[in-house]
Design a protein around this motif. Structure first.
Motif, mmCIF file in Angstrom:
data_model
loop_
_atom_site.group_PDB
_atom_site.id
_atom_site.type_symbol
_atom_site.label_atom_id
_atom_site.label_comp_id
_atom_site.label_asym_id
_atom_site.label_seq_id
_atom_site.Cartn_x
_atom_site.Cartn_y
_atom_site.Cartn_z
ATOM 1 N N THR A 52 0.828 -1.209 0.000
ATOM 2 C CA THR A 52 0.000 0.000 0.000
ATOM 3 C C THR A 52 0.861 1.257 0.000
ATOM 4 O OG1 THR A 52 -1.723 -1.176 1.228
ATOM 5 C CG2 THR A 52 -1.825 1.230 1.220
ATOM 6 N N VAL A 53 1.912 1.251 0.822
ATOM 7 C CA VAL A 53 2.800 2.411 0.910
ATOM 8 C C VAL A 53 3.515 2.650 -0.415
ATOM 9 C CG1 VAL A 53 4.844 3.360 2.047
ATOM 10 C CG2 VAL A 53 3.125 2.137 3.393
ATOM 11 N N VAL A 54 4.087 1.599 -0.998
ATOM 12 C CA VAL A 54 4.851 1.751 -2.244
ATOM 13 C C VAL A 54 3.934 2.147 -3.396
ATOM 14 C CG1 VAL A 54 6.299 0.556 -3.930
ATOM 15 C CG2 VAL A 54 6.651 0.174 -1.488
ATOM 16 N N LEU A 112 13.961 -1.894 1.778
ATOM 17 C CA LEU A 112 15.099 -1.483 0.964
ATOM 18 C C LEU A 112 15.001 -2.035 -0.454
ATOM 19 C CD1 LEU A 112 18.066 -1.794 3.505
ATOM 20 C CD2 LEU A 112 17.040 0.308 2.600
ATOM 21 N N PHE A 113 14.591 -3.288 -0.583
ATOM 22 C CA PHE A 113 14.459 -3.889 -1.912
ATOM 23 C C PHE A 113 13.402 -3.147 -2.733
ATOM 24 C CE2 PHE A 113 12.625 -6.990 -4.880
ATOM 25 C CZ PHE A 113 13.761 -7.356 -5.585
ATOM 26 N N ALA A 114 12.257 -2.855 -2.102
ATOM 27 C CA ALA A 114 11.191 -2.146 -2.802
ATOM 28 C C ALA A 114 11.636 -0.740 -3.206
ATOM 29 C CB ALA A 114 9.956 -2.073 -1.910
ATOM 30 N N LEU A 115 12.362 -0.056 -2.315
ATOM 31 C CA LEU A 115 12.821 1.296 -2.626
ATOM 32 C C LEU A 115 13.875 1.302 -3.722
ATOM 33 C CD1 LEU A 115 13.034 3.026 0.877
ATOM 34 C CD2 LEU A 115 11.338 3.391 -0.918
ATOM 35 N N LEU A 116 14.756 0.303 -3.717
ATOM 36 C CA LEU A 116 15.759 0.212 -4.781
ATOM 37 C C LEU A 116 15.089 0.040 -6.139
ATOM 38 C CD1 LEU A 116 18.545 -2.009 -3.146
ATOM 39 C CD2 LEU A 116 18.732 0.382 -3.858
ATOM 40 N N ARG A 117 14.041 -0.762 -6.170
ATOM 41 C CA ARG A 117 13.303 -0.955 -7.425
ATOM 42 C C ARG A 117 12.634 0.339 -7.865
ATOM 43 N NH1 ARG A 117 10.079 -5.252 -6.106
ATOM 44 N NH2 ARG A 117 8.468 -3.822 -5.368
#
Length: 279
Positions: free
Chosen positions: A66-68, A153-158
């Motif tokens: 939801t956040v991403v 971190l993985f989601a933000l890197l993507r």
């Protein structure tokens, strides 16, 4: 030693590119664009994080998906605009200032000059995204949220990687427009129209077409329309990675390749314009 003095020396191609890139990155620092852009994305990240948590009337932190997804919806509007504001005067500004033809007399190839600008401003754009979104892991480390640090971190890197690709598409578009007009005001006005059309009007038009032709158009046609617009590709590839797309889409790397092809094609268009400037 100034940029012009550096370029007047007998140096290699990559050295010339690095000199131009360093000058462009330095301009972003001196103009506070890098600082303000980072602050803007940090505020955006915090607004999304706490905004989604407060949707139900109480401060209850939402799942990472939801956040991403909320972050994507805002980034797809803001980032192209930020890229346009960064690069709209890259060449027409030099032309108005009387330095464009002067730069072309230096011993630097036009493709080297264009690459140097793209690398310098591309690094600045990547720094803005990285520094801006770095606020979320800091917040996550001190709050009880329903996901782990590695997941975040993985989601933000993507998101950062794909957002940077989208940003570079609009930087290349800005170069092309900047080389096609005579005044900075014209470049900015045209780019704002293109930004508005690609990030808002395109989706509205696609919705109208889809609803109007619901009985005749298949999912393949709708997917094709989405893949024709870089902003839609960015949103689609990230939502597919989050698992919230309920129809078949191309693999993630294929959609990333589409953004790379858009950036490369616009770079080629900009180079074609730059190559035709006579002095």
């Amino acid at each position: 030693m100034t940029t012009s003095q550096h370029l007047g020396r007998d140096v290699g191609a990559w050295t010339r590119i690095r000199i131009v890139a360093g000058k462009e990155f330095g301009d972003c620092l001196r103009s506070r664009w890098l600082l303000l852009g980072s602050l803007l994305f940090a505020i955006l990240g915090l607004a999304v994080f706490f905004g989604t948590a407060a949707i139900g009337g109480t401060l209850k932190y939402q799942p990472l998906v939801t956040v991403v997804n909320s972050l994507l919806s805002l980034t797809v509007f803001l980032l192209p605009l930020l890229a346009v504001l960064l690069a709209y005067d890259a060449f027409v500004g030099e032309s108005e200032g009387g330095t464009l033809l002067l730069m072309l007399t230096y011993p630097i190839g036009r493709v080297e000059w264009l690459l140097g600008k793209a690398i310098g401003q591309g690094v600045a754009l990547l720094a803005v995204l990285t520094l801006g979104f770095a606020v979320l892991p800091v917040v996550q480390s001190v709050l009880a949220v329903p996901y782990g640090m590695g997941e975040l971190l993985f989601a933000l890197l993507r998101v950062v990687g794909t957002a940077w690709l989208l940003g570079m598409v609009f930087v290349m578009l800005a170069y092309w427009v900047s080389l096609s007009v005579r005044h900075k005001a014209q470049a900015l006005a045209l780019l704002l129209v293109l930004w508005f059309a690609s990030v808002l009007l395109y989706d509205l038009a696609m919705l109208v077409v889809t609803v109007a032709g619901a009985d005749h158009l298949g999912r393949g046609f709708v997917t094709g329309m989405m893949l024709a617009n870089p902003a839609s590709v960015f949103r689609l590839m990230n939502q597919a990675a989050l698992g919230i797309v309920d129809f078949a889409v191309p693999p993630f790397m294929v959609m990333a390749g589409i953004l790379v092809l858009w950036a490369a094609a616009l770079f080629g268009c900009a180079y074609g314009k730059l190559k035709r400037i006579a002095f």
